[in-house]
Scaffold this motif. Structure first.
Motif, short mmCIF file in Angstrom:
data_model
loop_
_atom_site.label_atom_id
_atom_site.label_comp_id
_atom_site.label_asym_id
_atom_site.label_seq_id
_atom_site.Cartn_x
_atom_site.Cartn_y
_atom_site.Cartn_z
N GLU A 1 100.44 -24.37 -68.00
CA GLU A 1 99.04 -24.69 -67.74
C GLU A 1 98.81 -25.07 -66.29
N VAL A 2 97.66 -24.65 -65.79
CA VAL A 2 97.28 -24.92 -64.41
C VAL A 2 95.88 -25.52 -64.41
N GLN A 3 95.77 -26.68 -63.81
CA GLN A 3 94.44 -27.24 -63.62
C GLN A 3 93.99 -26.89 -62.20
N ILE A 4 92.72 -26.60 -62.05
CA ILE A 4 92.18 -26.21 -60.75
C ILE A 4 91.08 -27.20 -60.37
N CYS A 5 91.20 -27.76 -59.17
CA CYS A 5 90.25 -28.77 -58.72
C CYS A 5 89.77 -28.43 -57.33
N VAL B 1 87.27 -31.27 -61.35
CA VAL B 1 87.86 -30.19 -62.14
C VAL B 1 86.93 -28.98 -62.12
N ILE B 2 87.48 -27.83 -61.77
CA ILE B 2 86.69 -26.60 -61.75
C ILE B 2 86.80 -25.94 -63.12
N ALA C 1 93.78 -18.37 -71.06
CA ALA C 1 92.96 -19.14 -71.99
C ALA C 1 92.48 -20.38 -71.24
N VAL C 2 91.25 -20.78 -71.51
CA VAL C 2 90.71 -22.02 -70.94
C VAL C 2 90.79 -23.07 -72.03
N VAL D 1 86.81 -32.89 -70.56
CA VAL D 1 86.84 -31.93 -69.46
C VAL D 1 87.82 -32.34 -68.36
N ALA D 2 88.17 -33.61 -68.29
CA ALA D 2 89.15 -34.04 -67.29
C ALA D 2 90.50 -33.35 -67.51
N ASP D 3 90.71 -32.80 -68.71
CA ASP D 3 91.97 -32.12 -69.01
C ASP D 3 91.80 -30.60 -69.00
N LEU D 4 90.61 -30.11 -68.67
CA LEU D 4 90.38 -28.65 -68.73
C LEU D 4 91.36 -27.92 -67.81
#
Ligand SMILES: [Cu+2]
Length: 180
Positions: free
Chosen positions: A97-101, A108-109, A133-134, A142-145
């Protein structure tokens, strides 16, 4: 035919409604993410910060399944495609998993369309495109999206993971964790 189309449209409308609800709930204060945590690797590009984590496979649910089954663990898939046989590949499945900010605010984007490519350098493998997958951890909001999927990554193998969003690319080196 028409009935099917109506069904599809109402499903899309329902999905949009759910999305609008989520957006309203968090309006005004963008969720902050991409924090430095154990097991997380961070990289920055001109505009973005990427946070990569590879862990044990996660059980992924659709929003409808979450409403119906009330799972306490796992992740809800907001968009995208679950990888086939996600849970059935036994020992070599991992959750990538990759979070994008935003690089400047760490917001969080949530609407990104990244490409994630994985290469097993231990096995000298071919580049694999990770189906995107999102997801959000159940109960985490959403902080974990984040973006990613369950992917075949044999334990102990070394991988190169490349994230590309709008041509802004960063690569990570990661070793697939052993089963815990
Ligand atoms: Cu996930």
């Amino acid at each position: 035919m028409n009935a099917i189309r109506v069904l599809m449209i109402s499903a899309a409308a329902a999905a949009l409604g759910a999305l609008a609800l989520t957006t309203t709930a968090t309006a005004g204060q963008a969720a902050v993410g991409c924090k430095a945590e154990a097991g997380v690797q961070l990289a920055a590009t001109a505009s973005y910060r990427y946070a990569l984590h590879v862990g044990m496979p996660e059980k992924m649910y659709t929003p409808a399944q979450v409403r119906k089954m009330h799972p306490k663990q796992g992740e809800v898939m907001l968009r995208g495609s679950m990888s086939m046989g996600g849970m059935s590949m036994g020992g070599s499945m991992r959750h990538l998993e990759v979070q994008i900010c935003s690089k400047t605010t760490n917001a969080v984007i949530t609407n990104a369309n990244p490409a994630i490519v994985v290469v097993d350098t231990t096995a000298k493998g071919m580049p694999m495109n990770v189906p995107i997958a999102v997801m959000q951890g159940i109960g985490k909001g959403v902080a974990d999206l984040h973006y990613g999927n369950n992917v075949t990554m044999p334990a102990g193998h070394r991988f190169t993971v490349t994230i590309d969003l709008k041509g802004q690319r960063a690569s990570f080196r990661v070793t697939s964790p052993k089963t815990m």
